[in-house]
Design an enzyme around this catalytic site. Sequence first.
Site, PDB file in Angstrom:
ATOM      1  N   HIS A   1       0.833  -1.200   0.000  1.00 57.00           N
ATOM      2  CA  HIS A   1       0.000   0.000   0.000  1.00 57.00           C
ATOM      3  C   HIS A   1       0.868   1.251   0.000  1.00 57.00           C
ATOM      4  CE1 HIS A   1       0.882  -0.817   4.248  1.00 57.00           C
ATOM      5  NE2 HIS A   1       0.759   0.492   4.445  1.00 57.00           N
TER       6      HIS A   1
ATOM      7  N   TYR B   1       7.979  12.247   0.943  1.00 51.54           N
ATOM      8  CA  TYR B   1       7.676  10.909   0.425  1.00 51.54           C
ATOM      9  C   TYR B   1       8.953  10.073   0.349  1.00 51.54           C
ATOM     10  CZ  TYR B   1       5.809   7.243  -2.576  1.00 51.54           C
ATOM     11  OH  TYR B   1       5.430   6.028  -3.087  1.00 51.54           O
TER      12      TYR B   1
ATOM     13  N   ASP C   1       3.857   5.093  -8.824  1.00 54.56           N
ATOM     14  CA  ASP C   1       2.735   5.481  -7.984  1.00 54.56           C
ATOM     15  C   ASP C   1       2.360   6.951  -8.144  1.00 54.56           C
ATOM     16  OD1 ASP C   1       4.360   7.045  -5.908  1.00 54.56           O
ATOM     17  OD2 ASP C   1       5.353   5.098  -5.989  1.00 54.56           O
TER      18      ASP C   1
END
Length: 285
Positions: free
Chosen positions: A117, A180, A216
């Site tokens: 995820h 991130y 992503d």
Amino acid sequence: MKVLLLAGLGALFSAYYWDDNFEPARLQGARVLLTGAAGDAGVGEELAYHYARLGSHLVLSAQAEALLQKVVGNCRKLGAPKVFYIAADMASPEAPERVVQFALDKLGGLDYLVLNHLGGIPAGMRARSAQATHWLVQVNFLSYVQLTKLALPSLTDSKGSLVVVSTLLGRVPVSFSTPYSAAKFALDSFFGSLRRELDVQDVNVAITMCVLGLRDPASTVEGVRRAKAAPGPKAALAVIRGGATRASCVFYPWRLHLLCLLRGWLPHPRAWFIRQDLNISAVAA
């Protein structure tokens, strides 16, 4: 330098394509908990379908329940003997415990924990705010730690495998991806250290780190535009094969390994080098 590069390329190519002891039959009946199984631009859905074809028992988790139901239906058609789902938002610190307990109740134990995820910055948050950083770290790092801690006793009993799907942003820093990338770098350090600890304690649980291209949507939000994504089915199969063979690391596409090695030799690579090799470009946040 050219000879060195060619030799490295040849070695990597040989290792990736020919030194392979993958036996699909080993996954028949394996108990798999897969997170991020639906709703992302990544490989989660393809991972679920590959495991289903191989006859694994599945618990699938993602945030979007409607999409999960669709994936579950497809997995049943593909031959998965058992498949269950649980919708969960990994931004909630309570979600990991609920997901792992559900999987243990339904499957009676785990042979594979596949952590896939991810989360980009929610709409309305400023990219570099403390709130956005905290959210990113919870979803992309702390929830991985929680899930691992909760599943580790069962994986220890089964001599199972932890498969962690990450991206190149956890190995090579890129402009405009600060929070991130920090979460992804933390993943690499945490699981690298955990692998050593398990080895010292003689715990037979394999950890496979999977480094994929910029697959992503989170990278787009942070300011890195992806021009070319790794093919989902092939990338998913590389992840599954790496986990089943208990490989320490998987790079897909394989040239990412070379880029990571070059980054060690050239600590401050020119931005054009990264853009050329990965077909990505940096844009203002």
